[in-house]
Design an enzyme around this catalytic site. Structure first.
Site, short mmCIF file in Angstrom:
data_model
loop_
_atom_site.label_atom_id
_atom_site.label_comp_id
_atom_site.label_asym_id
_atom_site.label_seq_id
_atom_site.Cartn_x
_atom_site.Cartn_y
_atom_site.Cartn_z
N GLU A 94 -2.09 -7.92 7.35
CA GLU A 94 -2.41 -7.64 8.75
C GLU A 94 -3.29 -8.72 9.38
O GLU A 94 -4.05 -8.45 10.30
CB GLU A 94 -3.03 -6.24 8.85
CG GLU A 94 -1.99 -5.20 8.43
CD GLU A 94 -2.44 -3.76 8.60
OE1 GLU A 94 -1.65 -2.97 9.12
OE2 GLU A 94 -3.56 -3.44 8.17
N TRP A 116 3.26 -5.61 13.22
CA TRP A 116 4.36 -5.06 12.42
C TRP A 116 5.66 -4.91 13.19
O TRP A 116 6.66 -4.48 12.64
CB TRP A 116 3.94 -3.72 11.79
CG TRP A 116 3.16 -2.80 12.68
CD1 TRP A 116 1.80 -2.64 12.69
CD2 TRP A 116 3.67 -1.90 13.68
NE1 TRP A 116 1.42 -1.71 13.63
CE2 TRP A 116 2.55 -1.23 14.25
CE3 TRP A 116 4.94 -1.59 14.14
CZ2 TRP A 116 2.67 -0.28 15.26
CZ3 TRP A 116 5.06 -0.63 15.15
CH2 TRP A 116 3.93 0.00 15.69
N ARG A 170 0.87 -1.18 0.00
CA ARG A 170 0.00 0.00 0.00
C ARG A 170 0.91 1.22 0.00
O ARG A 170 2.13 1.09 0.04
CB ARG A 170 -0.93 0.00 1.22
CG ARG A 170 -0.20 0.15 2.53
CD ARG A 170 -1.18 0.18 3.71
NE ARG A 170 -0.52 0.57 4.93
CZ ARG A 170 -1.07 0.52 6.14
NH1 ARG A 170 -2.31 0.09 6.28
NH2 ARG A 170 -0.42 0.90 7.19
N PHE A 212 -2.65 -11.03 11.36
CA PHE A 212 -2.42 -11.29 12.79
C PHE A 212 -2.52 -10.03 13.64
O PHE A 212 -2.19 -10.06 14.82
CB PHE A 212 -1.06 -11.97 13.00
CG PHE A 212 -1.04 -13.38 12.45
CD1 PHE A 212 -1.86 -14.35 12.99
CD2 PHE A 212 -0.21 -13.71 11.39
CE1 PHE A 212 -1.86 -15.64 12.48
CE2 PHE A 212 -0.22 -14.99 10.87
CZ PHE A 212 -1.04 -15.97 11.41
N HIS A 213 -2.92 -8.92 13.04
CA HIS A 213 -3.12 -7.70 13.83
C HIS A 213 -4.43 -7.84 14.59
O HIS A 213 -5.44 -8.24 14.04
CB HIS A 213 -3.17 -6.49 12.89
CG HIS A 213 -3.03 -5.18 13.58
ND1 HIS A 213 -4.00 -4.67 14.41
CD2 HIS A 213 -2.02 -4.28 13.59
CE1 HIS A 213 -3.59 -3.50 14.88
NE2 HIS A 213 -2.39 -3.24 14.40
N GLU A 250 -6.89 5.58 15.66
CA GLU A 250 -6.55 4.16 15.50
C GLU A 250 -5.57 3.75 16.59
O GLU A 250 -4.65 4.49 16.93
CB GLU A 250 -5.92 3.88 14.13
CG GLU A 250 -6.86 4.13 12.98
CD GLU A 250 -6.20 3.87 11.63
OE1 GLU A 250 -5.33 2.99 11.55
OE2 GLU A 250 -6.55 4.56 10.66
N ASN A 253 -4.69 8.42 4.47
CA ASN A 253 -4.36 7.68 5.70
C ASN A 253 -2.90 7.89 6.04
O ASN A 253 -2.02 7.68 5.20
CB ASN A 253 -4.60 6.17 5.48
CG ASN A 253 -4.58 5.40 6.79
OD1 ASN A 253 -5.31 5.74 7.72
ND2 ASN A 253 -3.74 4.38 6.86
N GLU A 254 -2.65 8.35 7.24
CA GLU A 254 -1.28 8.43 7.76
C GLU A 254 -0.30 8.99 6.72
O GLU A 254 0.65 8.31 6.30
CB GLU A 254 -0.82 7.06 8.24
CG GLU A 254 -1.65 6.53 9.40
CD GLU A 254 -1.03 5.30 10.07
OE1 GLU A 254 -0.33 4.54 9.39
OE2 GLU A 254 -1.26 5.11 11.28
#
Ligand code: GLA
Length: 688
Positions: free
Chosen positions: A364, A324, A124, A366-367, A316, A162-163
């Site tokens: 993501e 990460w 991304r 496992f986030h 968030e 985003n960010e």
């Protein structure tokens, strides 16, 4: 800039919270799931008291599967479903992650790193903020979204991109950087002068010869590097503001924002914060860090300060583990709860998570998420329900702010210039020093604002300047005015070294401040490994004996009238001052000419707080060597006193009066024990 954030829409966030109470929710990515799951999602959201979700952050490919196409049907259905169930939407422009077709058709939209490598799709953020083609596609989809949904009753906020933080050193970045430099300097002669290009034969004949700081054989000119950082922050801001303005041009009246990332190194949030209607932040404290609670409190105070004290939103965070880091320790559900209450204590009127439902696929997977792979019959989801209930009880704090009597000076260009390579030591890190100094306030329960360079400082009783490598004349003047008016100022080493372009100021240091300090320096030096002993002046009353040492970095100082509180006991600087104190007009100034031990730093900060008559959140005077119980955080927001025990022992506290705990809806006496992991939100005199 076309238009600043709109005061009427800044008030929109306040209106939203007056209506909903504290906002509570998360990133919702329904495009990853079949429609049957959407109904379960909404049912669970209602159960947990979720009232605001962010939709669409990564939906570009779902909305525009092929260039120019618009597939809005699924989004219509999601927004309608949420609205029918009373859940408001923070609708995102999906411009942080272009679909692969954009880079395939227009490779110039892809960013290039400093080594000349073009980054590709498959992750991304693969966009160049300088790319005209990227920006026009991003604007088109932002405008179309806003035209379609500006009047949708579910949409109560807009979330652009985003960010923001992408770096790009490509050819379009070179073109934009040159334009930025022309606007800043006007002529190439001026640029050559400011950048000091006589060093190493770097003189440019025209702006066309200038490049972003790409891979070079040896060290890059630090002024070029500093300007490239400023340009990068400005270019990213342009990407944000042009989308914001496109949304506004459709007649949308909701507050518009984007999500910051705390002390993010590539964007100067002081120049961004007046462009958002509500400051929003993403926060991922590392549960493995012993300082996590204090360090995130500093970030939260920064967010409140960026918004001039107004409520902000924790956009968030993780409910458990992130995915990460190399080793991802989870938060317990108790720690997640404390983290949420902590954000509210520091002025947040909304708390949301990344993300609502854990992704079954993708990077993501496992986030953690509010609804984990195992579903709702889990500790995590029960924790989410509990959070929803807690936040409903805290409605009385909505709109209130935290009054701080201490300000901490921090600016991005100073951070950038102060960490360019080739300094006396690479081990003096700005943020580390800011965090160390802030922790001293935190463990005393003393509230602080983070203050932008150039701001008036006399509103504070104490101003801390842990490490400001660049101090411009306006900040130096504000410091003089504040001290003259009675403010106590504590200044750390290697401050006021350079001008705004990173050029070293000539004369005894800090050139613009040494009269205020009553001491001055002539050499900056790294210290040998291990602690260097300091001698504390016996006449200085610091309560108990202090382990006084210096390490890493020091200055060769002399007193020009200041009292010497500690001096070097051995080494090359033996006999030279390490810590000074100086009365100047109505105030007083402490100077630390070295990185000193925690104990000595603590004694200096105690001295300044006590001298200024600062009180902690419990209304007690700060006294030397008397912090709060270990791990206890105390913050006063409006009339509410938040007590949060991040430690492992019960904390005994004496309250100023009998109080009412909003979380348990019960009265508490003056002597309270806050259990490990527990929280209280206390107000005086509530009768319910
Ligand atoms: C940030 C991003 C999210 C997600 C999380 C993971 O908050 O905005 O998209 O990647 O980090 O921690």
């Amino acid at each position: 800039m076309a238009q600043r954030a709109d005061p009427s829409t800044s008030a929109g966030f306040r209106a939203l919270c007056d209506d909903l109470g504290l906002c509570f929710g998360g990133d919702y990515n329904p495009e990853q799931w079949p429609r049957s799951v959407w109904n379960d999602d909404v049912e669970l959201m209602v159960r947990a008291g979720v009232n605001l979700v962010t939709v669409g952050v990564f939906s570009w490919a779902a909305i525009e599967p092929s260039p120019g196409e618009r597939a809005f049907g699924w989004l219509d259905d999601v927004l309608d479903l949420l609205h029918r169930n009373g859940i408001a939407v923070d609708l995102a422009t999906p411009t942080a992650s272009p679909p692969p077709w954009l880079g395939h058709l227009h490779p110039e939209t892809l960013p290039v790193d400093a080594d000349g490598v073009r980054l590709v799709a498959g992750s991304r953020n693969q966009f160049s903020p300088a790319s005209a083609v990227y920006r026009s596609h991003a604007l088109a989809i932002a405008r179309d979204l806003a035209e379609r949904y500006a009047d949708h009753p579910a949409v109560r906020m807009w979330h652009v991109g985003n960010e923001y933080g992408q770096l790009d050193h490509g050819d379009e970045a070179a073109r934009e950087f040159r334009g930025w430099l022309k606007r800043r300097y006007g002529t190439i002669e001026r640029l050559n002068d400011v950048w000091g290009t006589t060093v190493w034969s770097q003189a440019y004949r025209s702006f066309d010869e200038i490049l972003p700081p790409r891979r070079t054989p040896y060290l890059v000119n630090p002024a070029q590097s500093l300007d490239f950082r400023r340009y990068t922050s400005d270019q990213l801001l342009l990407c944000y503001t042009e989308q914001r303005d496109a949304i506004r041009a459709t007649g949308a009246r909701q507050p518009i924002t984007t999500n910051f990332m705390g002390f993010f190194p590539h964007v100067d949030y002081w120049s961004w914060s007046d462009e958002v209607d509500v400051v929003a932040d993403d926060e991922y404290p590392d549960p493995a860090s012993e300082h996590a609670a204090a360090d995130i409190a500093l970030v939260q105070d920064l967010m409140r300060s960026l918004g001039h004290g107004r409520p902000w939103m924790l956009m968030e965070q993780a409910i458990g583990a992130v995915s990460w880091r190399e080793h991802n320790l989870p938060k317990t559900s108790g720690a997640a709860r404390l983290g949420v209450l902590q954000a509210v204590a520091h002025g947040a009127d909304g708390v949301a998570f990344f993300q609502w439902r854990q992704s079954h696929s993708g990077a993501e997977r496992f986030h953690s998420a509010m609804v984990p792979h195992a579903g709702a019959d889990t500790e995590v989801f029960r924790g989410v329900e509990r959070l929803g209930a807690d936040l409903r009880r805290l409605k009385p704090v909505v709109g209130h702010s935290v009054e701080a009597s201490v300000g901490i000076l921090f600016g991005w260009p100073s951070w950038w210039a102060g960490e360019e390579p080739a300094r006396p030591t690479g081990r003096l890190r700005t943020l580390e020093q800011v965090q160390r100094w802030y922790r001293e306030l935190w463990r005393r329960g003393v509230a602080a604002d983070v203050v932008r360079p150039g701001a008036e400082l006399d509103v504070y009783r104490v101003v801390l300047v842990p490490h400001s490598y660049l101090i411009e004349p306006d900040t130096a003047a504000a410091l003089h005015r504040a001290v003259a008016a009675g403010t106590r100022v504590v200044i750390g080493p290697f401050s006021g070294v350079a001008d705004r372009n990173g050029r070293i100021l000539q004369g005894r240091s800090p050139v613009l401040l040494h009269e205020l300090i009553g001491a001055s320096g002539e050499e900056w030096t790294a210290l040998p490994e291990g602690p260097t002993l300091l001698q504390v002046d016996e006449a200085w009353d610091v309560g108990a004996p202090v382990a006084a040492t210096a390490s890493v970095f020091a200055e060769r100082l002399r007193s020009d009238g200041a009292e010497v509180l500690a001096m070097f006991g051995d080494g090359a600087l033996a006999g030279h001052p390490a810590v000074t104190r100086h009365r100047f007009a109505g105030g007083r100034v402490w100077y630390l000419g070295a990185i000193v031990s925690d104990a000595l730093l603590s004694a200096v900060i105690d001295d300044a707080l006590q001298d200024a008559g600062v009180e902690n959140a419990l209304g007690e005077a700060v006294l030397p060597g008397r912090p709060l119980p270990v791990g206890l955080e105390a913050v006063r927001r409006g009339s509410a006193l938040f007590l949060l025990n991040h430690g492992s022992e019960a904390a005994q506290v004496t309250l100023p009066a009998t109080m009412h705990d909003l979380l348990t809806n019960s009265e508490v006496g003056r002597a309270v024990a806050v259990q490990p992991g527990a929280a209280m939100v206390l107000i005086e005199g509530l009768t319910q």
